[in-house]
Design a protein around this motif. Sequence first.
Motif, PDB file in Angstrom:
ATOM      1  N   GLU A  35       0.834  -1.083  -0.089  1.00 46.91           N
ATOM      2  CA  GLU A  35       0.075   0.155  -0.047  1.00 46.91           C
ATOM      3  C   GLU A  35       0.987   1.352  -0.080  1.00 46.91           C
ATOM      4  O   GLU A  35       1.947   1.223   0.583  1.00 46.91           O
ATOM      5  CB  GLU A  35      -0.856   0.015   1.415  1.00 46.91           C
ATOM      6  N   TRP A  37       1.000   4.491   1.302  1.00 40.28           N
ATOM      7  CA  TRP A  37       1.668   4.882   2.590  1.00 40.28           C
ATOM      8  C   TRP A  37       2.549   3.967   3.506  1.00 40.28           C
ATOM      9  O   TRP A  37       3.576   4.618   4.000  1.00 40.28           O
ATOM     10  CB  TRP A  37       0.249   5.237   3.456  1.00 40.28           C
ATOM     11  N   THR A  38       2.519   2.745   3.314  1.00 42.76           N
ATOM     12  CA  THR A  38       3.321   1.998   3.924  1.00 42.76           C
ATOM     13  C   THR A  38       4.757   2.001   3.215  1.00 42.76           C
ATOM     14  O   THR A  38       5.831   2.050   3.908  1.00 42.76           O
ATOM     15  CB  THR A  38       2.610   0.376   4.047  1.00 42.76           C
ATOM     16  N   CYS A  61      -0.222  12.212   5.419  1.00 40.68           N
ATOM     17  CA  CYS A  61      -1.011  11.088   5.627  1.00 40.68           C
ATOM     18  C   CYS A  61      -2.159  11.448   6.759  1.00 40.68           C
ATOM     19  O   CYS A  61      -1.694  11.885   7.557  1.00 40.68           O
ATOM     20  CB  CYS A  61      -0.256   9.879   5.861  1.00 40.68           C
ATOM     21  N   LEU A  65      -4.977   6.874   9.243  1.00 42.06           N
ATOM     22  CA  LEU A  65      -4.354   5.918   8.433  1.00 42.06           C
ATOM     23  C   LEU A  65      -3.051   5.765   8.838  1.00 42.06           C
ATOM     24  O   LEU A  65      -2.474   4.627   8.812  1.00 42.06           O
ATOM     25  CB  LEU A  65      -4.416   6.472   6.908  1.00 42.06           C
ATOM     26  N   THR A  68      -2.631   3.580  11.888  1.00 44.43           N
ATOM     27  CA  THR A  68      -2.882   2.284  11.375  1.00 44.43           C
ATOM     28  C   THR A  68      -1.535   1.263  10.663  1.00 44.43           C
ATOM     29  O   THR A  68      -1.137   0.473  11.152  1.00 44.43           O
ATOM     30  CB  THR A  68      -4.095   2.045  10.657  1.00 44.43           C
ATOM     31  N   ARG A  69      -0.970   2.196   9.867  1.00 40.79           N
ATOM     32  CA  ARG A  69       0.055   1.699   8.886  1.00 40.79           C
ATOM     33  C   ARG A  69       1.278   1.588  10.124  1.00 40.79           C
ATOM     34  O   ARG A  69       2.095   0.381   9.908  1.00 40.79           O
ATOM     35  CB  ARG A  69       0.564   2.542   8.059  1.00 40.79           C
TER      36      ARG A  69
END
Length: 169
Positions: A35, A37-38, A61, A65, A68-69
């Motif tokens: 993903e 953002w990761t 970001c 989110l 979470t990442r």
Amino acid sequence: MDAWTESLTDTGLDPQLERDISNCSIARTLEIVGEKWTILILREVWYGSSRFSEFERVLGCPRNLLATRLRMLVEEGILDTEMYKEPGSRSRPKYVITPKGMDLVPAVMGLMQWGDRYCAAPEGPPVLVRHRDCGAHVDVQMRCEDGHSVQAEDMERVPGPGFWAKPAE
């Protein structure tokens, strides 16, 4: 015919159509880091960022989110947390890359190298990677375990110990 195709054809299987892709290392890896953002968080860790506020400021970001990442990267053992405390503030975690995370650096660098070649601004790439000891440009290369440089067209696939044939229908 390469060894992969030959070995499976000998068993009566068509390797392109009759392999069970549920055991695919690429797909499993993408479940973790596939993903946008990761990958960008990993880039920023590699560039030296370690605090939530730094990631938020640089990446833009959404906070939920990002949280979470970062949590997922810690749960997967790619990042670890260490507590730090600035004077007058509460303790907070900073994120540090683990050996498992360092093993992703060539993959992230490979994406960067490809992007520098095909997607960079007309002026060129925004970041150059140099070997700290000698100053030479660093790039990602494929080599076999005997040290030979290998091009994609020089590789062959052979069934590994985790090869699964597609279940009969």
